[in-house]
Design a protein around this motif. Structure first.
Motif, PDB file in Angstrom:
ATOM      1  N   TYR A  12       7.039  -6.250   6.330  1.00 34.10           N
ATOM      2  CA  TYR A  12       6.523  -6.776   7.594  1.00 34.10           C
ATOM      3  C   TYR A  12       6.410  -5.713   8.671  1.00 34.10           C
ATOM      4  CZ  TYR A  12       7.552 -11.300   5.562  1.00 34.10           C
ATOM      5  OH  TYR A  12       7.574 -12.395   4.744  1.00 34.10           O
TER       6      TYR A  12
ATOM      7  N   LEU B  17      -2.373  -6.243   5.895  1.00 33.82           N
ATOM      8  CA  LEU B  17      -2.988  -7.554   6.069  1.00 33.82           C
ATOM      9  C   LEU B  17      -2.541  -8.042   7.443  1.00 33.82           C
ATOM     10  CD1 LEU B  17      -4.503  -9.617   4.089  1.00 33.82           C
ATOM     11  CD2 LEU B  17      -2.289 -10.733   3.931  1.00 33.82           C
TER      12      LEU B  17
ATOM     13  N   PRO C 285       6.151  -2.415  -0.225  1.00 32.32           N
ATOM     14  CA  PRO C 285       4.964  -3.270  -0.346  1.00 32.32           C
ATOM     15  C   PRO C 285       5.406  -4.681  -0.012  1.00 32.32           C
ATOM     16  CG  PRO C 285       5.300  -1.990  -2.343  1.00 32.32           C
ATOM     17  CD  PRO C 285       6.509  -1.790  -1.501  1.00 32.32           C
ATOM     18  N   ASP C 286       4.555  -5.460   0.669  1.00 31.10           N
ATOM     19  CA  ASP C 286       4.906  -6.837   1.022  1.00 31.10           C
ATOM     20  C   ASP C 286       5.745  -6.845   2.317  1.00 31.10           C
ATOM     21  OD1 ASP C 286       4.645  -9.557   0.078  1.00 31.10           O
ATOM     22  OD2 ASP C 286       6.784  -9.555  -0.314  1.00 31.10           O
TER      23      ASP C 286
ATOM     24  N   ARG D  34       1.301  -7.385   7.339  1.00 30.27           N
ATOM     25  CA  ARG D  34       2.118  -7.105   6.154  1.00 30.27           C
ATOM     26  C   ARG D  34       1.488  -5.973   5.357  1.00 30.27           C
ATOM     27  NH1 ARG D  34       4.416 -12.623   3.588  1.00 30.27           N
ATOM     28  NH2 ARG D  34       5.690 -11.072   2.487  1.00 30.27           N
ATOM     29  N   LYS D  35       2.357  -5.150   4.798  1.00 30.14           N
ATOM     30  CA  LYS D  35       1.874  -3.989   4.054  1.00 30.14           C
ATOM     31  C   LYS D  35       1.399  -4.389   2.664  1.00 30.14           C
ATOM     32  CE  LYS D  35       3.127   0.270   1.882  1.00 30.14           C
ATOM     33  NZ  LYS D  35       4.245   1.014   1.252  1.00 30.14           N
ATOM     34  N   LEU D  36       0.250  -3.877   2.275  1.00 34.22           N
ATOM     35  CA  LEU D  36      -0.278  -4.128   0.936  1.00 34.22           C
ATOM     36  C   LEU D  36      -0.082  -2.899   0.061  1.00 34.22           C
ATOM     37  CD1 LEU D  36      -3.550  -5.933   1.959  1.00 34.22           C
ATOM     38  CD2 LEU D  36      -1.372  -6.964   1.282  1.00 34.22           C
TER      39      LEU D  36
END
Lengths: 255, 255, 255, 255
Positions: free
Chosen positions: A191, A215, A188-189, A251-253
């Protein structure tokens, strides 16, 4: 097999002639007005010159930029330094990080990832084409500074071995097909970076990203304009690279 | 004083609102439909979200790109990521190297140099303006990941303390005035980078480089074109950055 | 109603102030350090200046470029001179030709078509929005030099009155919907131009053109980069227009 | 000698082959899979096609754009349509105007000026090189639509015969040397355009203009980006023109 950048040199006459050579080799290197034996360059300290019939040739150490632009064996369109520099920054690549990549292609970006994550980092790179693997291994051996690259001969569609990666970069024809698999491999978070040459591919990638938990931060093109090295008649080159590819960053949520 | 990137977070609603905040602080952060206390974000794992009146705000870790673009206190025009990425590659910045820089400005490039040379490398940066020093120290403290930067309050015209540097970058009004001093601080084969905003400065710099022992490799502009994030109506942004600066790259020759 | 360009003047202080005014009007024109009555400018020969408190204001005749950029009342995004100039050439617009256009929008391109075909040519322009018509009439009256424009309040979907037109230009949201109707209005060998802002619209237009009897000649973007007017510090403007639209050009084939 | 555009045709196979031919000539025209006699194309109405071994070749009338790009005999770098279109607008070239030009070069801009001023306008063009004159005459004869061009074999340094010109365009190596002479030939309020390839020339021209009675309006570059004609894989061309020249525009002031 080549033993890295320190066995390579750039020879240039500063008037248009430039060649990257391996000083472990005993080959004759053709010059505009003669030749030189590659391994004889070992005697010349980088930054110095030798002369042939009064003409100066400078010997410089070979850096990653020159290696990738002049020496890398290519079977695919490589990713260019103008794009690589920006990718490194936007994916926040830094020492110690764990990065994924697919497809490896000729390995240009892989080598820069390898340098940027350093000896404590790791680069996991996936290339599905079996016939590329040997070439990639040779390219990596010639330019890599750290033993931190894991190369898989495998399509990411079949699954990514790693979890909790810091970043993942995709240089595939249909990146939207694997975004869900990449999402699982990212922390999570983490790139995501994607390179595609056409606008149709961007539209499709954006649509898929919107449906997954990402995102989207930006879609950009990086253009480089080169100028002639003439102080009294300063002007851009007549011809420039018009396009390499579009870059998508996200970016991965969580959840 | 700030304690680096790990105490910072990005808050975004993915609809235009974005803010970088320090989670050590007890400040109220204004949001489009309410507020949040900065240190309360410590509870939220990066990549997750919180809600205010049903509206989602994502919390992301802060990277160097965001820090430099949103949080760096500026007294000067900063060098932009599009340029920084390319500079890192063209100067062959890599772990363990020793890099010089003048002037430091707001420290944006310094921070990226610091990251790229890692804990075994060094960045020596010269800023002559006394009133910039405190700001630079604060900026560096907030973004730097390694204790590898030496900051001098000194004009390079007065001499550079180091010798045998791997690379040197100049962001000064009259770079041609110090090229001879920089040449002495560089090792043979070493890299020079110069940023100037005007073509007159390029002409003057090129002329001086020709008279010193440098091999000029290129003069370029890096342009970035941003696109709207709309899959069905894909198009470039209406307005773009038209110019930041021209980049000159050269290598020092011996003798 | 305005009576054409000859009743208009540009006032400028050559330091950033510029205004286009109508010398038939009795309005007060605000200046940086005072004001002037518009009709009093009739006394001043274009190219000359007047002074207010020692400050010079130049009076220039108003040309089509200035009229379109500063004075045209807009309800839509206008087509810019950088694009108009290229359109005129690619559609081979010349004295005596008969040109079609849809939609008229604010009339910027219409006025330039009108000038280029001269008194023996004709411009037939279709605008479906009733609430635009009066505005267009006013815009045309203010800039047109020849009585050669026929304005229809009609969607081209309902049919084009003319046949054997030399060229047709489309500035519509869904140009692909009317290409067959436009093809019937064009003479064989005639020119088609299309402006669209998004890449999705280009793809759709290209697909439709391939199925109709058109020879697609090119898809281009025209970009303009403005520079600061400083001889000793020459450099591009910091900000530039990033995008107006993509231009598609084709020619109608027979049979 | 050629008799204008109406005796010329474009032959294209819509797959990369394109040629401009003169249908008064009895030459064999080589095609990808055979040949055709030029004058036999007289029978084919523009917009139609002929076939050779089942392959279609379209015949189109030749326009000024194609003539200038494909057929003009060149001894100099020509001014390109992307620049010509913008020059026509910025110099406010319109029917009936009197325009000056130096140097004529290959005549590309001259022909477009000739068209835009129409039969009641005049173009006075100065070329000092005697060996260019015959070539220019042939180029003009092949593309000109109106008998409105006066060609002088004379350097403008020796004086301009005309007075009260509406506009003047300079495409010379050292335009600053003749700006005072050009100023005398222009009417007050008249337009000046200058094309130069280097930034050093711009700086010198701007400095000279500041000392003469001119209002500098802008310095720009016009760039054209071409795209591939593929609806499903839409993307810019790999290579683009990086530079032709910078354009300076100004207006003459009185007194």
């Amino acid at each position: 097999m080549s033993k890295g950048l320190h066995t390579k040199r750039i020879i240039t006459d500063n008037e248009g002639f430039k060649k990257v050579v391996d000083i472990e080799s005993s080959r004759k290197i053709g010059l505009p007005n003669g030749f030189v034996i590659a391994r004889d360059l070992k005697q010349i300290q980088p930054g110095n010159f030798f002369e042939i019939k009064g003409k100066r040739y400078y010997v410089l150490s070979c850096d990653l930029y020159e290696y990738v632009m002049s020496k890398l064996k290519r079977r695919t369109q490589i990713i260019y330094p103008k794009d690589i520099g920006y990718i490194l920054i936007k994916l926040d690549i830094s020492p110690g990080k764990r990065i994924g990549e697919a497809g490896t292609g000729s390995g240009a970006l892989t080598i820069f990832f390898s340098r940027a994550v350093g000896k404590e980092g790791r680069v996991y790179t996936y290339e599905k084409r079996k016939d590329f693997i040997e070439l990639i291994q040779r390219n990596l051996a010639g330019g890599r500074e750290f033993e931190n690259v894991v190369l898989y001969n495998r399509a990411v569609e079949e699954g990514i071995h790693e979890k909790e990666l810091d970043a993942f970069f995709l240089d595939l024809k249909e990146p939207w097909e694997v975004l869900d698999i990449v999402a699982e491999a990212l922390k999570p978070d983490g790139y995501l970076g994607v390179l595609v040459p056409t606008t149709n591919q961007i539209s499709q990638t954006l649509k898929t990203l919107e449906n997954l938990n990402f995102l989207i931060s930006e879609v950009v093109e990086i253009m480089i304009r080169e100028y002639k090295l003439n102080a009294d008649r300063f002007r851009p080159n007549d011809i420039m690279v018009g396009h390499t590819g579009y870059l998508i960053f996200a970016r991965k949520l969580e959840g």
